[in-house]
Design an enzyme around this catalytic site. Structure first.
Site, PDB file in Angstrom:
ATOM      1  N   ARG A 115      35.121  29.226  44.517  1.00  0.00           N
ATOM      2  CA  ARG A 115      35.510  29.847  45.792  1.00  0.00           C
ATOM      3  C   ARG A 115      35.060  31.289  45.726  1.00  0.00           C
ATOM      4  O   ARG A 115      35.606  32.103  44.977  1.00  0.00           O
ATOM      5  CB  ARG A 115      37.019  29.748  45.976  1.00  0.00           C
ATOM      6  CG  ARG A 115      37.540  30.402  47.233  1.00  0.00           C
ATOM      7  CD  ARG A 115      37.158  29.585  48.444  1.00  0.00           C
ATOM      8  NE  ARG A 115      38.032  29.905  49.556  1.00  0.00           N
ATOM      9  CZ  ARG A 115      37.588  30.179  50.776  1.00  0.00           C
ATOM     10  NH1 ARG A 115      36.292  30.172  51.028  1.00  0.00           N
ATOM     11  NH2 ARG A 115      38.440  30.432  51.735  1.00  0.00           N
TER      12      ARG A 115
ATOM     13  N   ASP B 229      37.400  34.368  45.740  1.00  0.00           N
ATOM     14  CA  ASP B 229      38.270  34.521  44.561  1.00  0.00           C
ATOM     15  C   ASP B 229      37.492  34.875  43.293  1.00  0.00           C
ATOM     16  O   ASP B 229      37.976  35.650  42.474  1.00  0.00           O
ATOM     17  CB  ASP B 229      39.015  33.213  44.270  1.00  0.00           C
ATOM     18  CG  ASP B 229      40.077  32.881  45.299  1.00  0.00           C
ATOM     19  OD1 ASP B 229      40.471  33.767  46.068  1.00  0.00           O
ATOM     20  OD2 ASP B 229      40.512  31.716  45.326  1.00  0.00           O
ATOM     21  N   THR B 230      36.316  34.280  43.115  1.00  0.00           N
ATOM     22  CA  THR B 230      35.708  34.323  41.779  1.00  0.00           C
ATOM     23  C   THR B 230      34.244  34.746  41.710  1.00  0.00           C
ATOM     24  O   THR B 230      33.699  34.857  40.623  1.00  0.00           O
ATOM     25  CB  THR B 230      35.821  32.944  41.104  1.00  0.00           C
ATOM     26  OG1 THR B 230      35.135  31.978  41.903  1.00  0.00           O
ATOM     27  CG2 THR B 230      37.276  32.528  40.932  1.00  0.00           C
ATOM     28  N   LYS B 231      33.602  34.968  42.858  1.00  0.00           N
ATOM     29  CA  LYS B 231      32.171  35.287  42.807  1.00  0.00           C
ATOM     30  C   LYS B 231      31.896  36.595  42.070  1.00  0.00           C
ATOM     31  O   LYS B 231      30.935  36.720  41.333  1.00  0.00           O
ATOM     32  CB  LYS B 231      31.565  35.354  44.210  1.00  0.00           C
ATOM     33  CG  LYS B 231      30.039  35.470  44.135  1.00  0.00           C
ATOM     34  CD  LYS B 231      29.333  35.319  45.441  1.00  0.00           C
ATOM     35  CE  LYS B 231      29.625  34.110  46.228  1.00  0.00           C
ATOM     36  NZ  LYS B 231      29.118  32.840  45.768  1.00  0.00           N
TER      37      LYS B 231
ATOM     38  N   GLU C 248      31.669  20.095  47.799  1.00  0.00           N
ATOM     39  CA  GLU C 248      30.898  20.135  46.555  1.00  0.00           C
ATOM     40  C   GLU C 248      31.600  19.341  45.459  1.00  0.00           C
ATOM     41  O   GLU C 248      30.969  18.561  44.737  1.00  0.00           O
ATOM     42  CB  GLU C 248      30.692  21.583  46.107  1.00  0.00           C
ATOM     43  CG  GLU C 248      29.774  22.381  47.000  1.00  0.00           C
ATOM     44  CD  GLU C 248      29.742  23.866  46.650  1.00  0.00           C
ATOM     45  OE1 GLU C 248      30.286  24.258  45.590  1.00  0.00           O
ATOM     46  OE2 GLU C 248      29.182  24.637  47.443  1.00  0.00           O
TER      47      GLU C 248
END
Length: 199
Positions: A45, A48-50, A112
């Site tokens: 996501r 949140d985490t890129k 995904e």
């Protein structure tokens, strides 16, 4: 404008047909696997985490001469979103799913994940600030059909049954979890190569 385009894409039957065509293609040519374009697909996501775990994992894998796929790094303007991502999933050897607090309210993440599970990839889950028991589809029924929600729930259940890594951003060491995840990915890739050699 972009959100309206995404809403249209999510509701489009074409996307569902494309997924079926991809899976049919994959299963019909079981003797001839599609050529691996990437070693690892990183499902995450972005909000949140890129900017932390996903990008650090991508960079760590690249430094190890592994070919990871991360949407922000591998896609270019003009690429067809679902076609490119679906192809990357189906032609990757391993998938990493980075679960985070807002993961389950993203159509794209769940799409995904479902494709990853349906194509029977080797999956390495990373539970980032969330426990497996907290994972549930959070998308409104207006956005998705009942069949899609069922598909997403099935994929989440499959993922919950896989031993993964955990990371707590308040107490954990981000560098350590990225290194451990990279080590596990390398082990899985070696295992897959050995299995292919024995076939």
């Amino acid at each position: 404008m972009i959100s309206r385009v995404f809403d249209f894409m999510k509701q489009s039957k074409t996307i569902q047909l494309n997924n079926k065509l991809f899976l049919d293609l994959l299963s019909s040519s079981s003797s001839t696997k599609p050529k691996a374009l990437h070693d690892v697909f990183i499902n995450h996501r972005g909000s949140d985490t890129k900017r932390n775990i996903a990008t650090l994992l991508y960079d760590n894998l690249k430094a190890r001469k592994i070919r990871p796929f991360l949407d922000s790094k591998n896609m270019k303007p003009g690429d067809k979103l679902f076609d490119h991502i679906n192809r990357a999933i189906l032609t990757s050897k391993v998938a990493v799913t980075v679960f985070s607090p807002n993961y389950c309210d993203s159509y794209f993440c769940l799409h995904e994940l479902a494709l990853i599970m349906e194509s029977k990839k080797r999956v390495i889950p990373i539970f980032c600030d969330i426990k497996p028991s907290q994972l549930d589809v959070m998308i409104e029924r207006v956005t998705c059909s009942d069949d899609e929600i069922q598909r997403f729930r099935w994929a989440l259940q499959e993922a919950k049954d896989i031993v993964g890594l955990t990371f707590d951003s308040y107490n954990g060491n981000l560098s350590e979890v990225v290194t451990i995840a990279s080590d596990v990915i390398v082990e899985r890739l070696v295992e897959l190569e050995a299995e292919d050699g024995n076939v």
